[in-house]
Design a protein around this motif. Structure first.
Motif, PDB file in Angstrom:
ATOM      1  N   HIS A 208      -6.422  -1.309  -1.417  1.00 28.82           N
ATOM      2  CA  HIS A 208      -5.528  -2.140  -0.613  1.00 28.82           C
ATOM      3  C   HIS A 208      -4.110  -1.567  -0.609  1.00 28.82           C
ATOM      4  O   HIS A 208      -3.422  -1.574   0.422  1.00 28.82           O
ATOM      5  N   LEU A 209      -3.659  -1.054  -1.741  1.00 25.29           N
ATOM      6  CA  LEU A 209      -2.341  -0.414  -1.793  1.00 25.29           C
ATOM      7  C   LEU A 209      -2.292   0.785  -0.849  1.00 25.29           C
ATOM      8  O   LEU A 209      -1.278   1.020  -0.183  1.00 25.29           O
ATOM      9  N   GLY A 210      -3.378   1.538  -0.777  1.00 24.72           N
ATOM     10  CA  GLY A 210      -3.431   2.658   0.167  1.00 24.72           C
ATOM     11  C   GLY A 210      -3.319   2.189   1.600  1.00 24.72           C
ATOM     12  O   GLY A 210      -2.596   2.789   2.423  1.00 24.72           O
ATOM     13  N   SER A 211      -4.014   1.094   1.927  1.00 27.04           N
ATOM     14  CA  SER A 211      -3.941   0.532   3.273  1.00 27.04           C
ATOM     15  C   SER A 211      -2.528   0.061   3.596  1.00 27.04           C
ATOM     16  O   SER A 211      -2.017   0.282   4.709  1.00 27.04           O
ATOM     17  N   LEU A 212      -1.871  -0.563   2.636  1.00 26.25           N
ATOM     18  CA  LEU A 212      -0.487  -1.019   2.840  1.00 26.25           C
ATOM     19  C   LEU A 212       0.461   0.152   3.068  1.00 26.25           C
ATOM     20  O   LEU A 212       1.396   0.054   3.872  1.00 26.25           O
ATOM     21  N   THR A 213       0.240   1.260   2.373  1.00 21.23           N
ATOM     22  CA  THR A 213       1.082   2.441   2.572  1.00 21.23           C
ATOM     23  C   THR A 213       0.920   2.983   3.988  1.00 21.23           C
ATOM     24  O   THR A 213       1.907   3.366   4.637  1.00 21.23           O
ATOM     25  N   ARG A 214      -0.294   3.000   4.488  1.00 20.03           N
ATOM     26  CA  ARG A 214      -0.528   3.466   5.867  1.00 20.03           C
ATOM     27  C   ARG A 214       0.165   2.537   6.860  1.00 20.03           C
ATOM     28  O   ARG A 214       0.742   2.991   7.856  1.00 20.03           O
ATOM     29  N   GLN A 215       0.107   1.237   6.599  1.00 24.06           N
ATOM     30  CA  GLN A 215       0.801   0.277   7.467  1.00 24.06           C
ATOM     31  C   GLN A 215       2.319   0.474   7.390  1.00 24.06           C
ATOM     32  O   GLN A 215       3.024   0.319   8.402  1.00 24.06           O
ATOM     33  N   ALA A 216       2.819   0.810   6.208  1.00 25.99           N
ATOM     34  CA  ALA A 216       4.262   1.034   6.048  1.00 25.99           C
ATOM     35  C   ALA A 216       4.718   2.233   6.876  1.00 25.99           C
ATOM     36  O   ALA A 216       5.777   2.189   7.519  1.00 25.99           O
ATOM     37  N   LYS A 217       3.923   3.288   6.872  1.00 32.44           N
ATOM     38  CA  LYS A 217       4.271   4.461   7.694  1.00 32.44           C
ATOM     39  C   LYS A 217       4.322   4.081   9.165  1.00 32.44           C
ATOM     40  O   LYS A 217       5.249   4.467   9.896  1.00 32.44           O
ATOM     41  N   GLU A 218       3.332   3.314   9.609  1.00 31.14           N
ATOM     42  CA  GLU A 218       3.305   2.859  11.000  1.00 31.14           C
ATOM     43  C   GLU A 218       4.535   2.003  11.309  1.00 31.14           C
ATOM     44  O   GLU A 218       5.164   2.148  12.362  1.00 31.14           O
ATOM     45  N   VAL A 231       4.525  -5.717   4.097  1.00 27.78           N
ATOM     46  CA  VAL A 231       3.627  -4.853   3.314  1.00 27.78           C
ATOM     47  C   VAL A 231       4.270  -4.471   1.981  1.00 27.78           C
ATOM     48  O   VAL A 231       3.561  -4.270   0.986  1.00 27.78           O
ATOM     49  N   MET A 232       5.599  -4.386   1.942  1.00 30.63           N
ATOM     50  CA  MET A 232       6.267  -4.130   0.664  1.00 30.63           C
ATOM     51  C   MET A 232       5.999  -5.256  -0.329  1.00 30.63           C
ATOM     52  O   MET A 232       5.630  -5.009  -1.488  1.00 30.63           O
ATOM     53  N   THR A 233       6.173  -6.503   0.119  1.00 24.86           N
ATOM     54  CA  THR A 233       5.947  -7.639  -0.781  1.00 24.86           C
ATOM     55  C   THR A 233       4.481  -7.722  -1.200  1.00 24.86           C
ATOM     56  O   THR A 233       4.167  -7.997  -2.368  1.00 24.86           O
ATOM     57  N   ALA A 234       3.578  -7.459  -0.251  1.00 23.80           N
ATOM     58  CA  ALA A 234       2.152  -7.467  -0.583  1.00 23.80           C
ATOM     59  C   ALA A 234       1.831  -6.389  -1.618  1.00 23.80           C
ATOM     60  O   ALA A 234       1.028  -6.612  -2.539  1.00 23.80           O
ATOM     61  N   ALA A 235       2.474  -5.227  -1.492  1.00 21.87           N
ATOM     62  CA  ALA A 235       2.259  -4.153  -2.463  1.00 21.87           C
ATOM     63  C   ALA A 235       2.753  -4.565  -3.845  1.00 21.87           C
ATOM     64  O   ALA A 235       2.116  -4.256  -4.858  1.00 21.87           O
ATOM     65  N   HIS A 236       3.876  -5.284  -3.886  1.00 18.47           N
ATOM     66  CA  HIS A 236       4.369  -5.741  -5.187  1.00 18.47           C
ATOM     67  C   HIS A 236       3.362  -6.680  -5.845  1.00 18.47           C
ATOM     68  O   HIS A 236       3.107  -6.581  -7.058  1.00 18.47           O
ATOM     69  N   HIS A 237       2.776  -7.573  -5.074  1.00 17.78           N
ATOM     70  CA  HIS A 237       1.802  -8.496  -5.632  1.00 17.78           C
ATOM     71  C   HIS A 237       0.577  -7.742  -6.170  1.00 17.78           C
ATOM     72  O   HIS A 237       0.045  -8.080  -7.232  1.00 17.78           O
ATOM     73  N   ASP A 238       0.145  -6.704  -5.442  1.00 16.38           N
ATOM     74  CA  ASP A 238      -0.972  -5.877  -5.928  1.00 16.38           C
ATOM     75  C   ASP A 238      -0.604  -5.179  -7.232  1.00 16.38           C
ATOM     76  O   ASP A 238      -1.397  -5.139  -8.177  1.00 16.38           O
TER      77      ASP A 238
END
Length: 311
Positions: A208-218, A231-238
């Protein structure tokens, strides 16, 4: 040779993907112009250094400055230069995952080449910086060298070449120091243990963190600051689920979001160190900086992104 030579470098932050990058997921590193290093070379009778850590003969400098000693010695040998006085001014905190050693090496090398009035191609710059990073860290990935010497975000995956991409997002980024030294090795070992004891849940979080990173690039390339914040906040929760966060980081992230941040997350190794806050505009960033400082954050730095970078 000029009377003096000046070189500059920025700090860096990991925007997304810390820890997950170890397991093959992508990460994004970011040149952070809110902090930086400026170095100045000038002729002298004895090679000497002025910095916040030490002032005096370079040959008598403490062991933690061996990067500077050996890098400048190598530059002297390669170009036959004589003694110098080197001044280093830095706003990048050390041991906070912001690329301090790489930035110093970039600024020293740029200042030296400016002093001797020589062109410095990027490949040559990275050669000297990676040499210095080997002294400082043993076997560096090259991420810090590439990021502190560049001006664009870098997208990277383990075993693949770094790829830069355009910075195109209209927002402000705050980097804030909790004042607690990060515990990278401890956090890395904890994630490794979770992979062993709770493989399904841990692997899902890492993917999921990988998916969030791809979304962040987009989000960055298509100028979607609200998406990047989410996606930053979601990554923090992960990362918190992976036990990489701590009570202070969680509290500061929650405080920033409560006061209007688009998103927030820890950066780097975790369990202390720094965290990031994405803000809509300068006014929102100033308000959140004030709230964070009142809550006990040691220091904050701010950078305008996208169009705001040039205002």
């Amino acid at each position: 040779m000029k009377k003096q030579g000046v070189g500059h470098a920025t700090g860096k932050i990991i925007l997304m993907g810390e820890h997950a990058v170890v397991y093959g997921e992508p990460a994004i590193a970011f040149p952070f112009k809110g902090t930086g290093v400026t170095c100045t070379f000038a002729p002298a009778t004895t090679s000497s250094l002025t910095s916040s850590h030490y002032e005096g003969k370079l040959s008598d400098a403490p062991s933690e400055l061996r990067l500077i000693q050996q890098l400048t010695q190598t530059l002297q040998q390669d170009f036959g230069q004589k003694n110098f006085h080197l001044t280093i001014e830095s706003t990048i905190p050390s041991a906070r995952g912001m690329g301090s050693s790489a930035a110093v090496a970039v600024a020293v090398t740029r200042a030296f080449f400016d002093w001797i009035d020589e062109v410095l191609p990027k490949e040559r710059l990275l050669h000297y910086v990676n040499y210095a990073e080997n002294i400082a860290h043993g076997n560096p990935s090259g991420i810090d060298a590439a990021t502190t010497s560049g001006d664009q975000p870098i997208y990277f995956e383990k075993g693949k070449a770094f790829n830069s991409f355009p910075l195109n997002i209209d927002a402000y980024l705050i980097v804030a120091d909790t004042g607690i030294k990060g515990r990278t090795r401890e956090a890395v070992d904890a994630v490794k243990e979770l992979c062993r004891t709770q493989p399904q849940k841990t692997n899902e979080l890492i993917r999921h963190l990988g998916s969030l990173t791809r979304q962040a690039k987009e989000a960055i390339t298509t100028n979607q600051p609200h998406l990047l914040g989410r996606v930053m906040t979601a990554a923090h929760h992960d990362l918190s689920e992976l036990t990489v966060s701590n009570q202070s980081l969680d509290a500061f992230v929650e405080l920033a979001c409560r006061h209007g941040a688009l998103g927030a997350k820890l950066t780097g190794g975790g369990r202390g160190g720094c965290f990031l806050v994405l803000c809509q505009d300068a006014a929102a960033a100033a308000l959140i900086q004030s709230k964070l400082k009142n809550a006990g954050v040691r220091e904050t730095w701010m950078q305008g992104l996208g169009v705001y970078e040039h205002v």
